[in-house]
Design a protein around this motif. Structure first.
Motif, PDB file in Angstrom:
ATOM      1  N   PHE A 264       8.560 -16.519 -30.321  1.00 11.46           N
ATOM      2  CA  PHE A 264       8.774 -16.852 -31.731  1.00 11.46           C
ATOM      3  C   PHE A 264       7.806 -16.080 -32.620  1.00 11.46           C
ATOM      4  O   PHE A 264       8.198 -15.541 -33.666  1.00 11.46           O
ATOM      5  CB  PHE A 264       8.587 -18.359 -31.930  1.00 11.46           C
ATOM      6  N   LEU A 265       6.552 -16.017 -32.211  1.00  8.15           N
ATOM      7  CA  LEU A 265       5.562 -15.291 -33.006  1.00  8.15           C
ATOM      8  C   LEU A 265       5.848 -13.789 -33.040  1.00  8.15           C
ATOM      9  O   LEU A 265       5.580 -13.119 -34.042  1.00  8.15           O
ATOM     10  CB  LEU A 265       4.158 -15.538 -32.443  1.00  8.15           C
ATOM     11  N   LEU A 266       6.422 -13.260 -31.946  1.00  8.70           N
ATOM     12  CA  LEU A 266       6.688 -11.820 -31.844  1.00  8.70           C
ATOM     13  C   LEU A 266       8.015 -11.391 -32.458  1.00  8.70           C
ATOM     14  O   LEU A 266       8.129 -10.281 -32.974  1.00  8.70           O
ATOM     15  CB  LEU A 266       6.656 -11.399 -30.369  1.00  8.70           C
ATOM     16  N   ASP A 267       9.031 -12.248 -32.393  1.00  9.74           N
ATOM     17  CA  ASP A 267      10.367 -11.882 -32.893  1.00  9.74           C
ATOM     18  C   ASP A 267      10.331 -11.587 -34.390  1.00  9.74           C
ATOM     19  O   ASP A 267       9.572 -12.202 -35.153  1.00  9.74           O
ATOM     20  CB  ASP A 267      11.367 -13.005 -32.614  1.00  9.74           C
ATOM     21  N   GLY A 268      11.186 -10.657 -34.827  1.00  6.02           N
ATOM     22  CA  GLY A 268      11.245 -10.266 -36.227  1.00  6.02           C
ATOM     23  C   GLY A 268      11.792 -11.361 -37.124  1.00  6.02           C
ATOM     24  O   GLY A 268      12.410 -12.327 -36.659  1.00  6.02           O
ATOM     25  N   LEU A 269      11.598 -11.197 -38.448  1.00  5.38           N
ATOM     26  CA  LEU A 269      12.072 -12.184 -39.414  1.00  5.38           C
ATOM     27  C   LEU A 269      13.584 -12.340 -39.348  1.00  5.38           C
ATOM     28  O   LEU A 269      14.113 -13.439 -39.542  1.00  5.38           O
ATOM     29  CB  LEU A 269      11.641 -11.779 -40.820  1.00  5.38           C
ATOM     30  N   ASP A 270      14.288 -11.250 -39.068  1.00  4.80           N
ATOM     31  CA  ASP A 270      15.746 -11.302 -39.006  1.00  4.80           C
ATOM     32  C   ASP A 270      16.249 -12.134 -37.829  1.00  4.80           C
ATOM     33  O   ASP A 270      17.382 -12.616 -37.830  1.00  4.80           O
ATOM     34  CB  ASP A 270      16.319  -9.880 -38.909  1.00  4.80           C
ATOM     35  N   LYS A 271      15.405 -12.329 -36.829  1.00  7.34           N
ATOM     36  CA  LYS A 271      15.768 -13.139 -35.663  1.00  7.34           C
ATOM     37  C   LYS A 271      15.224 -14.561 -35.761  1.00  7.34           C
ATOM     38  O   LYS A 271      15.357 -15.345 -34.819  1.00  7.34           O
ATOM     39  CB  LYS A 271      15.241 -12.485 -34.384  1.00  7.34           C
ATOM     40  N   GLY A 272      14.609 -14.872 -36.900  1.00  6.13           N
ATOM     41  CA  GLY A 272      14.074 -16.220 -37.094  1.00  6.13           C
ATOM     42  C   GLY A 272      12.624 -16.373 -36.696  1.00  6.13           C
ATOM     43  O   GLY A 272      12.056 -17.465 -36.802  1.00  6.13           O
ATOM     44  N   GLY A 273      11.987 -15.279 -36.226  1.00  2.00           N
ATOM     45  CA  GLY A 273      10.586 -15.340 -35.818  1.00  2.00           C
ATOM     46  C   GLY A 273       9.649 -14.992 -36.950  1.00  2.00           C
ATOM     47  O   GLY A 273      10.055 -14.936 -38.113  1.00  2.00           O
ATOM     48  N   LEU A 274       8.393 -14.723 -36.601  1.00  2.00           N
ATOM     49  CA  LEU A 274       7.396 -14.411 -37.624  1.00  2.00           C
ATOM     50  C   LEU A 274       7.044 -12.939 -37.670  1.00  2.00           C
ATOM     51  O   LEU A 274       6.334 -12.497 -38.576  1.00  2.00           O
ATOM     52  CB  LEU A 274       6.122 -15.240 -37.385  1.00  2.00           C
ATOM     53  N   GLY A 275       7.489 -12.154 -36.694  1.00  2.07           N
ATOM     54  CA  GLY A 275       7.277 -10.714 -36.719  1.00  2.07           C
ATOM     55  C   GLY A 275       5.834 -10.284 -36.598  1.00  2.07           C
ATOM     56  O   GLY A 275       5.447  -9.240 -37.142  1.00  2.07           O
ATOM     57  N   LEU A 276       5.015 -11.048 -35.870  1.00  2.00           N
ATOM     58  CA  LEU A 276       3.619 -10.667 -35.695  1.00  2.00           C
ATOM     59  C   LEU A 276       3.502  -9.525 -34.693  1.00  2.00           C
ATOM     60  O   LEU A 276       4.323  -9.377 -33.793  1.00  2.00           O
ATOM     61  CB  LEU A 276       2.793 -11.854 -35.196  1.00  2.00           C
ATOM     62  N   SER A 277       2.438  -8.742 -34.829  1.00  2.00           N
ATOM     63  CA  SER A 277       2.159  -7.700 -33.853  1.00  2.00           C
ATOM     64  C   SER A 277       1.617  -8.342 -32.579  1.00  2.00           C
ATOM     65  O   SER A 277       1.177  -9.504 -32.577  1.00  2.00           O
ATOM     66  CB  SER A 277       1.123  -6.713 -34.408  1.00  2.00           C
ATOM     67  N   THR A 278       1.622  -7.572 -31.493  1.00  2.00           N
ATOM     68  CA  THR A 278       1.072  -8.085 -30.235  1.00  2.00           C
ATOM     69  C   THR A 278      -0.407  -8.423 -30.394  1.00  2.00           C
ATOM     70  O   THR A 278      -0.883  -9.434 -29.864  1.00  2.00           O
ATOM     71  CB  THR A 278       1.259  -7.048 -29.114  1.00  2.00           C
ATOM     72  N   GLN A 279      -1.150  -7.597 -31.154  1.00  2.00           N
ATOM     73  CA  GLN A 279      -2.562  -7.872 -31.373  1.00  2.00           C
ATOM     74  C   GLN A 279      -2.757  -9.187 -32.125  1.00  2.00           C
ATOM     75  O   GLN A 279      -3.651  -9.979 -31.793  1.00  2.00           O
ATOM     76  CB  GLN A 279      -3.232  -6.745 -32.179  1.00  2.00           C
ATOM     77  N   ALA A 280      -1.903  -9.415 -33.146  1.00  2.00           N
ATOM     78  CA  ALA A 280      -2.014 -10.648 -33.936  1.00  2.00           C
ATOM     79  C   ALA A 280      -1.743 -11.874 -33.070  1.00  2.00           C
ATOM     80  O   ALA A 280      -2.395 -12.907 -33.220  1.00  2.00           O
ATOM     81  CB  ALA A 280      -1.055 -10.606 -35.121  1.00  2.00           C
ATOM     82  N   VAL A 281      -0.783 -11.756 -32.152  1.00  2.00           N
ATOM     83  CA  VAL A 281      -0.502 -12.871 -31.231  1.00  2.00           C
ATOM     84  C   VAL A 281      -1.709 -13.119 -30.339  1.00  2.00           C
ATOM     85  O   VAL A 281      -2.060 -14.267 -30.047  1.00  2.00           O
ATOM     86  CB  VAL A 281       0.757 -12.583 -30.393  1.00  2.00           C
TER      87      VAL A 281
END
Length: 439
Positions: A264-281
């Motif tokens: 969820f944290l990694l998935d893009g906004l268009d997929k309902g996620g938050l679009g965070l980078s791997t580093q941010a996760v």
């Protein structure tokens, strides 16, 4: 030699042993945590980075819990053949080789199947390493030393979680951004882990003590008889069906959430996620989340010591479920403020750490008796099953519902937790530190 001199020598010897234990307890329990976090968390994030679907990630990585579910089945064999020290040193060398094999299989065409097979072997090696490590800790230290150093082993286990979910995830993301090669970042991460465990094996060959009590024992012809006798005593415990229901359902919602939180944290906004980078996760989930989880656990332990498990049970059952609402908020609003996301994740993880304390203390209460070590191992098998089984269908459920509705379902999934919490019986004095204990 006078009695006072003998006592002084004994105390000096005990202090010396305690000092030497700092040579190996931190590294031993750091080494216990890393394979677990690699199998359970790094695999999820790596597969997400490399384009595997949420349904496949949840289903196949949940199966990796199986070795931890069934490890009580072969723990008697670890006792019967060779020493715990031998098992630890050998398994760390094996784990290092398996980490290297993960790195080598990432570039192949059928990388998903190949790496999954290696992770499966890693799971069995890590579960056996757990058995050896915990057994060695009890053999190498006196009972008062075990109690005094339990906080040290817990701290370094948590540090391994921070390293795995935080620093290593951050490293993988940074290397991907620098090189533009997703696979290369993960090859380096698992290469680092391989060198780490080969080094740990060599270090522990020097640092681990050689306790006289650490020897192969038991009759191989009687192992199955002994196991079934112990297991039979476990299933004849009072209200065992309610106990098993509690062990399997207390974390019913959390078991599904934990598989889908990183995707969820990694998935893009268009997929309902938050679009965070791997580093941010790595920072938000792996570092901030793990610090909050540890803080929640410490607070939970202190509260139970003061008031007892029975009084704390309901607040803790609510604490492990109510904070799931933050994920509903995150999915509906999709905020892009990293501090806000980090605070929300930390709140949920703190609630989990706080609520999970009740689960651990309940297992200790259930295991108490003649075969407490074996019965606690059986409880941990059900504990692993409680994460494995709900996690298996969580990816399919999320794909069907979407993130926002999936997290609403997670909140509804608190109902089984509350039901089993209402059904169990707890001694009002269990876990409470009395005045006599304080003295």
């Amino acid at each position: 030699m006078t009695r006072d001199t003998a006592i002084h020598d004994t105390d000096a010897h005990s202090e010396s042993d305690a000092g030497h234990s700092w040579r190996w307890i931190p590294t031993l329990y750091f080494g216990q945590g890393i394979p677990y976090v690699a199998v359970m968390t790094l695999s999820v994030i790596m597969y997400k980075n490399m384009g595997i679907s949420n349904a496949d990630i949840a289903l196949y990585t949940s199966w990796l819990y199986l070795p931890f579910v069934i490890k009580p089945l072969w723990s008697p064999f670890v006792d019967m053949f060779r020493t715990k020290r031998f098992w630890i040193i050998t398994l760390e060398l094996l784990i290092g080789g398996l980490f290297g094999l993960v790195a080598l299989t990432i570039p192949v065409a059928a990388y998903f199947q190949a790496t999954l097979a290696v992770f499966w072997l890693l799971g069995f090696a890590a579960a056996t390493h757990d058995i050896s490590t915990d057994g060695f800790y009890m053999l190498a230290l006196e009972q008062h030393q075990q109690a005094a150093l339990v906080g040290v082993r817990s701290m370094f286990f948590r540090i391994s979680m921070l390293t795995g979910q935080g620093a290593l995830v951050y490293l993988a993301g940074t290397l991907r951004d620098v090189t533009g090669n997703i696979a290369l970042g993960w090859i380096v991460v698992f290469g680092v882990l391989a060198l780490m465990f080969i080094s740990l094996s060599l270090y522990h060959r020097w640092a681990l003590p050689v306790p006289e009590s650490d020897s192969a024992h038991g009759d191989p012809d009687q192992v199955m008889t002994t196991f079934f006798t112990i297991f039979g005593q476990f299933i004849r415990k009072k209200n065992i069906l309610i106990t098993l229901a509690f062990l399997l359902l207390y974390r019913f919602g959390e078991a599904q959430l934990v598989k889908m939180a990183p995707p969820f944290l990694l998935d893009g906004l268009d997929k309902g996620g938050l679009g965070l980078s791997t580093q941010a996760v790595g920072i938000v989930y792996g570092t901030m989340g793990m610090i909050a989880l540890t803080a929640g656990g410490l607070a939970g332990g202190a509260l139970i010591a003061r008031y007892g498990l029975k009084k704390c049970l309901w607040p803790m059952a609510l604490a492990i479920n109510v904070p799931h609402l933050v994920y509903v908020y995150l999915a509906l609003v999709q905020p892009q403020n990293l501090y806000l996301v980090g605070a929300a994740v930390a709140l949920e993880q703190m609630g989990y750490g706080f609520g999970f304390t009740a689960y651990v203390l309940y297992m200790i209460m259930v295991a108490d008796g003649e075969h407490k070590t074996a019965h606690y191992a059986i409880c941990t098998g059900f504990m692993a099953a409680s994460m494995m089984l709900p996690g298996m269908f969580s990816g399919w459920l999320q794909s069907w519902l979407g993130y926002s509705h999936f997290f609403i379902w997670i909140c509804v999934a608190a109902v089984p937790t509350l039901i089993v919490t209402a059904l169990i019986e707890v001694d009002p004095s269990f876990g409470k530190k009395t005045d006599e204990k304080i003295k």
